[in-house]
Design a protein around this motif. Structure first.
Motif: not given
Lengths: 325, 247
Positions: A202-222
């Motif tokens: 269960w939790y490893p599957a939730l991790m597949m989406f990557g860290p929470s948006d507030k900690d995800s620094v690479h999203s905006a450009q992509s």
């Protein structure tokens, strides 16, 4: 399977060209291999598609672990065909990456020397037959959440590969779910295996989406480039919302005491995975990181003589043909 | 055991055991295309095994299913030739074993299409199409590896020396073959096998061994190699450990 934690590359191109490029993407046009593209776009895509391809290939291992122990002829054929599909997905994705100017061998070398990653999920072991159901249901299910939007991604070859991959992944997900349905209608031992599999995945599957948006620094450009279509948290929420009723239908308990339907939000509230575990897995400390990489390196090294021989034979054959002319 | 049943089981077990062996390669092939091709061949063979086992279960008439026959028989009830149960070894050994089997399997299945037993003819006709592709591919690969580099040539020569004594059993007639009329005698395939094998070995720069010694005991079930028991222990684990479960 898919890519996570892709760092977007900074780009230092002519601002006019960049603006025109962004306008094309904003209009919904597809970028094709021969079109001009910012270096950062190209590099980010290579990293993302490459990681996705590697995930397919490394992802063969946890399920391959059960092919020789599948409990019926039909299950054996289904599982073998599924793992073979994953090899096929790897192949399309390596081909898509090659259109960006990087060879399959170069990508493989980068996987093997640790410069490139694969999805964290494949560093978890498959311990009972129910894991084949859980992997199909949860892991392929999470992959589909991520990949369905990528069918509309801006890079043409990637989008087209994704269309074909999504069709097969949704078949795999149903197959996994049916495997669990059948086991849940079976003996107490079988039910126990199913619950145990959900507990572990269960939790490893939730991790597949990557860290929470507030900690995800690479999203905006992509996201601006449309090579990432939704945020990590959006996709994770969608996955939880769709999966919880499926677990209930199976008669399984999601291992989260904090899981509760939130009427106001129209979504489930749920407990976040232990992100320190996620970062540990990424750093190589997952339960199977060492084994997975060792298995890939061994396959590559053991296969070197075969690849060399096929190349040499091809050259000899061509030389003989030329000599005969 | 009834000769007709035993003959069907021989077809089933060859396909099942070789299919299982090839499936062991899934995910660890030398190159992605080979990985996919090996899985394809394994899928074909396991599919063929299922058709033969379903028929065997009907012929036996004891209320057992194809899965019962695959997962609940012990070593001495398996009727495959020794060749197909041998360990994979390296990729070259796997492909050479495959080639020796395919060179038998294709003409054999073609002959079975003329069987007076309609079911045998039907399964053989379906399987022969697949076997033609298997043979084409394994022959090409054996040629490439035999001809390729010094290392690949040496590996193929070693595989040839190891596998050769296990090839003859495919074409040795025994009392079971002689005691039924649904299938031709395996020895009738020998000329076709020799022609294919001689041509491919020559093109692969490999020398056909002089010896015609043949290990036997697989098709009769009398004396399998030690390898089969380990394969079955793995393959049959779940149905054996949870005998009342269905999957």
């Amino acid at each position: 399977m898919y890519a996570q934690m892709i760092k977007s590359e900074a780009t230092q191109d002519d601002p006019e060209k960049l603006a025109a490029f962004q306008a094309r993407i904003d209009r919904g046009e597809k970028i094709e291999p021969k079109d001009w593209m910012p270096e950062g776009y190209r590099k980010t895509l290579i990293r993302q598609i490459g990681q996705h391809a590697h995930s397919e290939i490394v992802g063969q291992l946890p399920e391959g672990n059960w092919i020789t122990r599948a409990p019926s002829l039909e299950r054996k054929v289904n599982l073998l065909a599924k793992v073979q599909d994953e090899a096929g997905h790897g192949l399309y994705l390596y081909c898509a990456a090659e259109t960006l100017g990087v060879s399959r061998d170069a990508l493989t070398e980068m996987l093997l020397d640790g410069r490139m990653k694969y999805s964290s999920i494949f560093n978890y072991p498959t311990l009972t037959w129910a894991d084949m159901g859980a992997v199909g249901w949860l892991v392929d299910g999470a992959a589909i959440m991520n990949q369905v939007p990528l069918q509309r991604t801006s890079y043409g070859p990637y989008a087209r590969a994704m269309v074909r991959i999504c069709k097969e992944e949704s078949f795999h997900q149903r197959q996994g779910y049916h495997l669990l349905l059948k086991m849940m209608a079976g003996t107490d031992d079988q039910k126990r295996m199913c619950q145990d599999a959900l507990n572990r995945f269960w939790y490893p599957a939730l991790m597949m989406f990557g860290p929470s948006d507030k900690d995800s620094v690479h999203s905006a450009q992509s996201m601006a480039w449309k090579i990432k279509m939704n945020t990590n948290d959006e996709l994770r929420q969608k996955f939880v919302d769709e999966t919880v009723p499926q677990a209930e239908y199976l008669g399984l308990t999601v291992p989260d005491d904090g899981l509760v339907w939130n009427d106001a939000r129209g979504h489930y509230d749920f407990t976040q995975p232990d992100w320190s575990e996620f970062y540990n897995v990424l750093q190589g400390n997952g339960p199977c990181n060492a084994e997975r990489m060792a298995a890939r390196r061994k396959a590559w090294d053991d296969g070197a003589w075969v690849r060399d021989a096929m190349l040499a034979h091809g050259q000899k054959k061509a030389a003989r043909r030329k000599a005969a002319e | 055991m009834d000769a007709a049943l035993e003959c069907v089981l021989r077809q089933a077990d060859n396909a099942l055991v070789l299919g299982h062996r090839l499936s062991e390669w899934c995910g660890v092939g030398p190159v992605l295309e080979e990985d996919i091709a090996l899985a394809n061949t394994a899928l074909d063979l396991i599919g063929q095994a299922k058709l033969w086992l379903e028929y065997a279960a009907e012929v036996q008439g004891a209320g057992r299913t194809a899965d019962d026959l695959a997962f609940r028989r012990d070593v001495y009830d398996f009727k495959n030739a020794l060749l197909v149960e041998l360990p994979n070894g390296d990729f070259g050994q796997t492909l050479l074993r495959e080639f020796f089997f395919d060179a038998f399997h294709l003409p054999w299945l073609q002959a079975l299409t003329a069987s007076p037993d309609a079911r045998v003819a039907e399964v053989a006709a379906k399987s022969a199409k697949e076997a033609a592709y298997h043979l084409e591919r394994s022959a090409e690969t054996v040629i490439a590896l035999g001809d390729g580099t010094d290392e690949s040539h040496a590996r193929m020569a070693a595989a040839l020396a190891y596998l050769w004594p296990y090839t003859g059993e495919l074409m040795v007639d025994d009392a079971v073959d002689l005691g039924q009329d649904a299938m031709p005698l395996p020895s009738s395939i020998r000329p076709a096998w020799d022609t294919t094998v001689n041509a491919v070995l020559a093109e692969a720069m490999l020398t056909r061994p002089d010896s015609d010694f043949a290990h036997t005991g697989g098709r009769s079930g009398v004396r399998h190699t030690e390898h089969l028991g380990h394969m079955l222990a793995q393959m049959q684990f779940l149905p054996r450990a949870y005998p009342t479960a269905t999957w």
